[in-house]
Design a protein around this motif. Structure first.
Motif, short mmCIF file in Angstrom:
data_model
loop_
_atom_site.label_atom_id
_atom_site.label_comp_id
_atom_site.label_asym_id
_atom_site.label_seq_id
_atom_site.Cartn_x
_atom_site.Cartn_y
_atom_site.Cartn_z
N ARG A 174 44.68 28.42 -11.32
CA ARG A 174 43.72 27.89 -10.43
C ARG A 174 43.81 26.29 -10.76
O ARG A 174 42.94 25.57 -10.12
CB ARG A 174 42.26 27.99 -10.77
CG ARG A 174 41.98 29.91 -10.31
CD ARG A 174 40.90 30.10 -11.08
NE ARG A 174 39.60 29.20 -11.00
CZ ARG A 174 38.48 29.09 -11.70
NH1 ARG A 174 38.55 29.67 -13.01
NH2 ARG A 174 37.53 28.00 -11.54
N ASP A 176 45.12 22.62 -10.21
CA ASP A 176 45.71 21.58 -9.13
C ASP A 176 46.99 21.06 -9.32
O ASP A 176 47.08 21.17 -10.92
CB ASP A 176 44.63 20.98 -8.45
CG ASP A 176 43.89 20.03 -9.27
OD1 ASP A 176 44.47 19.64 -10.33
OD2 ASP A 176 42.89 19.62 -8.95
N THR A 182 40.32 24.71 -10.23
CA THR A 182 39.85 24.37 -8.95
C THR A 182 38.79 25.55 -8.58
O THR A 182 39.03 27.19 -8.84
CB THR A 182 40.89 24.59 -7.72
OG1 THR A 182 41.88 23.42 -8.16
CG2 THR A 182 40.15 24.34 -6.47
N SER A 183 37.69 25.29 -8.13
CA SER A 183 36.49 26.56 -7.65
C SER A 183 36.32 26.29 -6.11
O SER A 183 36.26 25.19 -5.65
CB SER A 183 35.53 26.39 -8.67
OG SER A 183 35.72 26.73 -10.04
N ASP A 186 34.87 22.89 -4.39
CA ASP A 186 35.29 21.60 -4.80
C ASP A 186 35.61 20.67 -4.11
O ASP A 186 36.18 21.00 -3.01
CB ASP A 186 36.27 21.97 -6.05
CG ASP A 186 35.48 22.48 -7.19
OD1 ASP A 186 34.24 22.54 -7.33
OD2 ASP A 186 36.23 22.88 -8.14
N ARG A 188 38.63 18.04 -3.05
CA ARG A 188 40.02 17.92 -3.60
C ARG A 188 40.69 16.91 -2.53
O ARG A 188 40.20 16.84 -1.49
CB ARG A 188 40.64 18.93 -3.56
CG ARG A 188 40.68 19.99 -4.82
CD ARG A 188 40.95 19.30 -6.00
NE ARG A 188 40.79 20.32 -7.26
CZ ARG A 188 39.55 20.19 -7.97
NH1 ARG A 188 38.38 19.43 -7.46
NH2 ARG A 188 39.21 21.00 -8.86
N TRP A 212 44.20 28.16 -0.75
CA TRP A 212 42.95 27.64 -0.76
C TRP A 212 42.83 27.32 0.73
O TRP A 212 43.50 26.82 1.63
CB TRP A 212 42.58 26.64 -1.42
CG TRP A 212 42.53 26.98 -3.01
CD1 TRP A 212 43.68 27.30 -3.62
CD2 TRP A 212 41.65 27.23 -3.73
NE1 TRP A 212 43.20 27.54 -5.06
CE2 TRP A 212 41.89 27.63 -5.02
CE3 TRP A 212 40.10 27.17 -3.36
CZ2 TRP A 212 41.00 28.06 -6.00
CZ3 TRP A 212 39.09 27.79 -4.54
CH2 TRP A 212 39.60 28.19 -5.87
N CYS A 214 41.05 24.55 3.34
CA CYS A 214 40.61 23.30 2.94
C CYS A 214 39.78 22.86 4.27
O CYS A 214 40.39 22.90 5.53
CB CYS A 214 41.80 22.39 2.99
SG CYS A 214 42.90 22.71 1.47
N VAL A 226 47.57 25.87 -4.30
CA VAL A 226 46.74 24.96 -5.25
C VAL A 226 47.52 24.05 -5.98
O VAL A 226 46.83 22.89 -6.11
CB VAL A 226 46.36 25.85 -6.32
CG1 VAL A 226 47.08 26.58 -7.30
CG2 VAL A 226 44.92 25.22 -7.35
N LEU A 229 47.06 20.50 -4.06
CA LEU A 229 45.75 19.82 -4.06
C LEU A 229 45.85 18.86 -5.21
O LEU A 229 46.54 19.12 -6.15
CB LEU A 229 44.67 20.88 -4.31
CG LEU A 229 44.31 21.95 -3.09
CD1 LEU A 229 43.31 22.98 -3.61
CD2 LEU A 229 44.23 21.55 -1.80
N SER A 231 42.92 16.28 -7.71
CA SER A 231 41.52 16.02 -7.97
C SER A 231 41.38 14.51 -8.09
O SER A 231 40.21 13.94 -7.81
CB SER A 231 41.22 16.88 -9.45
OG SER A 231 42.13 16.46 -10.13
#
Length: 284
Positions: A174, A176, A182-183, A186, A188, A212, A214, A226, A229, A231
Protein backbone atom coordinates in the motif's frame (compact mmCIF):
# COMPACT_ATOMS: atom_id res chain seq x y z
CA UNK A 1 -34.67 -21.60 -22.18
CA UNK A 2 -32.17 -19.34 -20.45
CA UNK A 3 -32.78 -15.64 -20.12
CA UNK A 4 -30.88 -13.37 -22.53
CA UNK A 5 -27.95 -11.67 -20.86
CA UNK A 6 -26.43 -8.21 -21.26
CA UNK A 7 -23.24 -6.83 -19.72
CA UNK A 8 -21.75 -3.36 -19.88
CA UNK A 9 -18.03 -2.74 -20.13
CA UNK A 10 -16.01 0.47 -19.97
CA UNK A 11 -16.01 0.61 -23.77
CA UNK A 12 -19.38 -0.80 -24.80
CA UNK A 13 -21.82 -3.68 -24.49
CA UNK A 14 -21.80 -7.47 -24.77
CA UNK A 15 -25.01 -9.46 -25.32
CA UNK A 16 -25.77 -13.15 -25.19
CA UNK A 17 -28.87 -14.95 -26.47
CA UNK A 18 -30.02 -18.57 -26.34
CA UNK A 19 -29.49 -19.28 -30.05
CA UNK A 20 -27.84 -17.60 -33.02
CA UNK A 21 -31.25 -17.31 -34.68
CA UNK A 22 -32.40 -15.10 -31.78
CA UNK A 23 -29.17 -13.08 -31.73
CA UNK A 24 -29.37 -12.07 -35.40
CA UNK A 25 -32.48 -9.83 -35.01
CA UNK A 26 -30.72 -8.07 -32.11
CA UNK A 27 -27.69 -7.48 -34.33
CA UNK A 28 -29.92 -6.00 -37.06
CA UNK A 29 -31.85 -3.85 -34.56
CA UNK A 30 -28.62 -2.37 -33.19
CA UNK A 31 -27.51 -1.43 -36.70
CA UNK A 32 -30.83 0.31 -37.34
CA UNK A 33 -30.61 2.18 -34.02
CA UNK A 34 -27.07 3.36 -34.76
CA UNK A 35 -28.26 4.68 -38.13
CA UNK A 36 -31.11 6.48 -36.40
CA UNK A 37 -28.64 8.05 -33.96
CA UNK A 38 -26.63 9.50 -36.85
CA UNK A 39 -23.80 6.96 -37.14
CA UNK A 40 -22.57 5.48 -40.38
CA UNK A 41 -22.93 1.70 -40.66
CA UNK A 42 -20.77 -0.20 -43.11
CA UNK A 43 -18.72 -3.36 -43.56
CA UNK A 44 -15.40 -3.91 -41.82
CA UNK A 45 -12.79 -3.63 -44.59
CA UNK A 46 -10.21 -5.68 -42.66
CA UNK A 47 -12.62 -8.59 -42.12
CA UNK A 48 -13.84 -8.46 -45.74
CA UNK A 49 -10.25 -8.71 -46.96
CA UNK A 50 -8.96 -11.50 -44.72
CA UNK A 51 -12.12 -13.37 -43.60
CA UNK A 52 -14.85 -12.75 -46.21
CA UNK A 53 -17.12 -15.48 -44.84
CA UNK A 54 -17.26 -13.63 -41.48
CA UNK A 55 -17.82 -10.19 -43.02
CA UNK A 56 -21.66 -10.18 -42.65
CA UNK A 57 -21.19 -10.35 -38.86
CA UNK A 58 -18.82 -7.37 -38.62
CA UNK A 59 -19.83 -3.73 -38.97
CA UNK A 60 -17.84 -0.51 -38.51
CA UNK A 61 -18.92 3.14 -38.41
CA UNK A 62 -18.55 6.50 -36.76
CA UNK A 63 -20.21 9.77 -35.86
CA UNK A 64 -17.96 12.80 -35.69
CA UNK A 65 -14.96 11.61 -33.59
CA UNK A 66 -16.57 8.48 -32.12
CA UNK A 67 -15.71 5.20 -33.87
CA UNK A 68 -17.33 1.84 -33.13
CA UNK A 69 -17.44 -1.82 -34.11
CA UNK A 70 -20.45 -4.13 -33.97
CA UNK A 71 -19.89 -7.87 -34.16
CA UNK A 72 -22.08 -10.96 -34.27
CA UNK A 73 -20.31 -14.16 -33.25
CA UNK A 74 -22.61 -17.13 -32.77
CA UNK A 75 -24.99 -16.23 -29.94
CA UNK A 76 -22.97 -13.17 -28.87
CA UNK A 77 -23.28 -9.57 -30.05
CA UNK A 78 -20.57 -7.08 -29.09
CA UNK A 79 -20.53 -3.28 -29.40
CA UNK A 80 -17.29 -1.41 -28.74
CA UNK A 81 -16.37 2.27 -29.15
CA UNK A 82 -13.15 4.30 -29.26
CA UNK A 83 -11.73 7.57 -30.65
CA UNK A 84 -9.39 6.80 -33.54
CA UNK A 85 -8.08 10.37 -33.76
CA UNK A 86 -6.49 10.02 -30.29
CA UNK A 87 -5.10 6.50 -30.72
CA UNK A 88 -1.60 5.67 -29.54
CA UNK A 89 -1.44 2.01 -30.60
CA UNK A 90 0.16 1.61 -34.07
CA UNK A 91 -2.55 -0.93 -34.93
CA UNK A 92 -5.33 1.60 -34.21
CA UNK A 93 -7.40 2.96 -31.35
CA UNK A 94 -9.42 -0.22 -31.08
CA UNK A 95 -6.38 -1.93 -29.57
CA UNK A 96 -5.57 0.81 -27.04
CA UNK A 97 -5.99 0.30 -23.32
CA UNK A 98 -8.35 2.67 -21.45
CA UNK A 99 -10.17 3.74 -24.61
CA UNK A 100 -12.73 5.86 -22.77
CA UNK A 101 -10.04 7.71 -20.80
CA UNK A 102 -8.39 8.64 -24.09
CA UNK A 103 -11.54 10.25 -25.50
CA UNK A 104 -11.93 14.00 -25.29
CA UNK A 105 -14.77 15.29 -23.12
CA UNK A 106 -17.40 15.77 -25.84
CA UNK A 107 -16.66 12.42 -27.49
CA UNK A 108 -16.97 10.73 -24.10
CA UNK A 109 -20.37 12.37 -23.66
CA UNK A 110 -21.37 11.10 -27.11
CA UNK A 111 -20.32 7.59 -26.15
CA UNK A 112 -22.37 7.61 -22.91
CA UNK A 113 -25.38 9.04 -24.77
CA UNK A 114 -25.11 6.35 -27.47
CA UNK A 115 -24.77 3.48 -25.02
CA UNK A 116 -27.81 4.60 -23.04
CA UNK A 117 -29.91 4.66 -26.22
CA UNK A 118 -28.74 1.14 -27.09
CA UNK A 119 -29.52 -0.08 -23.56
CA UNK A 120 -33.04 1.39 -23.81
CA UNK A 121 -33.56 -0.41 -27.13
CA UNK A 122 -32.38 -3.73 -25.68
CA UNK A 123 -34.60 -3.34 -22.61
CA UNK A 124 -37.57 -3.08 -24.97
CA UNK A 125 -36.47 -6.32 -26.66
CA UNK A 126 -36.60 -8.29 -23.41
CA UNK A 127 -33.03 -7.98 -22.16
CA UNK A 128 -32.75 -7.41 -18.40
CA UNK A 129 -31.68 -3.91 -17.45
CA UNK A 130 -27.96 -3.82 -16.78
CA UNK A 131 -26.31 -1.56 -14.23
CA UNK A 132 -24.43 0.75 -16.54
CA UNK A 133 -20.75 0.91 -15.73
CA UNK A 134 -20.09 4.60 -15.39
CA UNK A 135 -17.20 6.12 -17.25
CA UNK A 136 -17.69 9.80 -16.57
CA UNK A 137 -16.05 12.06 -14.06
CA UNK A 138 -15.82 14.45 -12.20
CA UNK A 139 -19.48 14.72 -11.18
CA UNK A 140 -22.28 12.18 -11.12
CA UNK A 141 -20.02 9.27 -10.25
CA UNK A 142 -20.20 7.55 -6.88
CA UNK A 143 -16.77 5.93 -6.32
CA UNK A 144 -18.12 3.19 -4.02
CA UNK A 145 -21.02 2.34 -6.37
CA UNK A 146 -18.61 2.17 -9.30
CA UNK A 147 -16.25 -0.08 -7.31
CA UNK A 148 -19.11 -2.40 -6.30
CA UNK A 149 -20.39 -2.62 -9.88
CA UNK A 150 -17.05 -4.09 -10.88
CA UNK A 151 -16.17 -6.22 -7.84
CA UNK A 152 -19.57 -6.87 -6.27
CA UNK A 153 -21.00 -5.38 -3.09
CA UNK A 154 -20.67 -8.62 -1.09
CA UNK A 155 -16.92 -9.20 -1.59
CA UNK A 156 -14.11 -8.27 0.80
CA UNK A 157 -14.22 -7.34 4.46
CA UNK A 158 -15.41 -3.75 4.59
CA UNK A 159 -14.71 -0.90 6.96
CA UNK A 160 -17.31 1.58 8.32
CA UNK A 161 -16.90 3.68 5.15
CA UNK A 162 -17.85 0.72 2.93
CA UNK A 163 -14.38 0.22 1.43
CA UNK A 164 -12.11 -2.84 1.87
CA UNK A 165 -10.41 -2.46 5.25
CA UNK A 166 -6.67 -2.42 6.01
CA UNK A 167 -6.61 -6.13 6.82
CA UNK A 168 -8.17 -6.95 3.45
CA UNK A 169 -5.54 -4.84 1.68
CA UNK A 170 -2.62 -6.24 3.68
CA UNK A 171 -1.89 -8.81 0.95
CA UNK A 172 -0.64 -6.02 -1.33
CA UNK A 173 1.84 -3.20 -0.97
CA UNK A 174 0.00 0.00 0.00
CA UNK A 175 3.03 2.31 0.01
CA UNK A 176 2.96 5.00 -2.65
CA UNK A 177 5.98 6.31 -4.55
CA UNK A 178 6.98 8.39 -1.52
CA UNK A 179 6.69 5.42 0.86
CA UNK A 180 3.49 6.53 2.60
CA UNK A 181 0.67 3.98 3.21
CA UNK A 182 -2.40 4.65 1.06
CA UNK A 183 -6.05 4.27 2.10
CA UNK A 184 -9.36 4.88 0.32
CA UNK A 185 -10.26 8.56 0.31
CA UNK A 186 -6.67 9.78 0.60
CA UNK A 187 -5.41 12.66 -1.53
CA UNK A 188 -2.57 11.79 -3.86
CA UNK A 189 -0.83 13.17 -6.93
CA UNK A 190 -0.82 11.24 -10.18
CA UNK A 191 0.43 11.80 -13.70
CA UNK A 192 -2.25 10.94 -16.31
CA UNK A 193 -1.05 9.41 -19.59
CA UNK A 194 -2.06 12.52 -21.58
CA UNK A 195 -0.86 15.18 -19.10
CA UNK A 196 2.42 15.89 -20.93
CA UNK A 197 4.44 15.57 -17.74
CA UNK A 198 1.99 17.44 -15.48
CA UNK A 199 0.87 16.03 -12.15
CA UNK A 200 -2.71 16.38 -10.93
CA UNK A 201 -4.29 16.09 -7.51
CA UNK A 202 -6.86 13.35 -6.97
CA UNK A 203 -8.71 11.17 -4.47
CA UNK A 204 -7.87 7.46 -4.54
CA UNK A 205 -10.09 4.48 -3.73
CA UNK A 206 -9.98 0.70 -3.87
CA UNK A 207 -6.50 -0.78 -3.56
CA UNK A 208 -7.33 -4.34 -4.62
CA UNK A 209 -4.24 -5.97 -6.20
CA UNK A 210 -2.34 -2.77 -5.40
CA UNK A 211 -4.35 -0.87 -8.02
CA UNK A 212 -6.25 2.32 -7.22
CA UNK A 213 -9.10 4.28 -8.81
CA UNK A 214 -8.21 7.97 -9.05
CA UNK A 215 -10.83 10.72 -9.22
CA UNK A 216 -9.33 13.99 -10.44
CA UNK A 217 -10.87 17.25 -11.56
CA UNK A 218 -12.23 16.36 -14.98
CA UNK A 219 -10.66 12.91 -15.26
CA UNK A 220 -11.08 9.38 -13.95
CA UNK A 221 -8.08 7.05 -13.97
CA UNK A 222 -8.72 3.36 -13.53
CA UNK A 223 -6.25 0.83 -12.09
CA UNK A 224 -3.29 3.05 -11.23
CA UNK A 225 -0.46 1.17 -9.52
CA UNK A 226 0.26 2.42 -6.02
CA UNK A 227 3.89 3.05 -6.96
CA UNK A 228 2.77 5.67 -9.48
CA UNK A 229 1.02 7.72 -6.77
CA UNK A 230 2.73 10.50 -4.82
CA UNK A 231 1.79 11.95 -1.44
CA UNK A 232 4.12 14.95 -1.89
CA UNK A 233 3.67 17.30 -4.84
CA UNK A 234 6.46 16.25 -7.26
CA UNK A 235 9.21 18.83 -7.28
CA UNK A 236 8.39 20.03 -3.77
CA UNK A 237 10.38 18.05 -1.23
CA UNK A 238 10.98 15.19 -3.67
CA UNK A 239 13.57 14.94 -6.38
CA UNK A 240 12.60 13.74 -9.83
CA UNK A 241 14.31 10.54 -10.89
CA UNK A 242 16.28 10.47 -14.14
CA UNK A 243 13.60 8.30 -15.71
CA UNK A 244 10.87 10.81 -14.84
CA UNK A 245 12.94 13.72 -16.17
CA UNK A 246 13.52 11.88 -19.46
CA UNK A 247 9.80 11.13 -19.78
CA UNK A 248 8.86 14.78 -19.18
CA UNK A 249 11.43 16.05 -21.66
CA UNK A 250 10.33 13.55 -24.31
CA UNK A 251 6.79 14.87 -23.97
CA UNK A 252 8.03 18.45 -24.34
CA UNK A 253 10.15 17.48 -27.35
CA UNK A 254 7.18 15.86 -29.09
CA UNK A 255 5.05 18.95 -28.45
CA UNK A 256 7.76 21.32 -29.72
CA UNK A 257 8.21 19.33 -32.95
CA UNK A 258 4.46 19.15 -33.48
CA UNK A 259 4.22 22.93 -33.08
CA UNK A 260 7.28 23.42 -35.38
CA UNK A 261 9.29 25.15 -32.64
CA UNK A 262 12.48 23.55 -33.89
CA UNK A 263 14.93 25.77 -31.98
CA UNK A 264 13.26 24.82 -28.69
CA UNK A 265 13.16 21.18 -29.81
CA UNK A 266 16.93 21.29 -30.47
CA UNK A 267 17.63 22.52 -26.93
CA UNK A 268 15.33 19.91 -25.38
CA UNK A 269 16.96 17.17 -27.45
CA UNK A 270 20.42 18.22 -26.27
CA UNK A 271 19.27 18.00 -22.65
CA UNK A 272 17.77 14.57 -23.33
CA UNK A 273 21.03 13.30 -24.82
CA UNK A 274 22.93 14.61 -21.80
CA UNK A 275 20.59 12.82 -19.35
CA UNK A 276 20.77 9.58 -21.30
CA UNK A 277 24.56 9.78 -21.46
CA UNK A 278 24.71 10.26 -17.67
CA UNK A 279 22.42 7.27 -17.16
CA UNK A 280 24.65 4.97 -19.24
CA UNK A 281 27.97 6.29 -17.81
CA UNK A 282 29.64 3.60 -15.66
CA UNK A 283 29.96 4.51 -12.02
CA UNK A 284 33.48 5.12 -10.81
Amino acid sequence: MREPHIATTDTGLMLWHETEALARPVYAALQAELLRLGFTVGPCAETEKHYPTLAPGHRRGRREQLDYSLELSGRTVKFEAWQESRASNPAGGRYDFRKVDRMDYLTRLRFVWTRRHLLALLAGMGFPLASERLCMSPSGRDPLAAFNSGWGADRFTRGPDGWPDARELSSWDRRDGDGKPTSSGDTRFVQPWNARGRWVRCRVYGGINGMWHCYCNGAYLNNVNVGNLRSVWPGRGRRFSSRERVRVLEGRLEKAVHEKRFLAAHGINQELERLKAEATKPKE
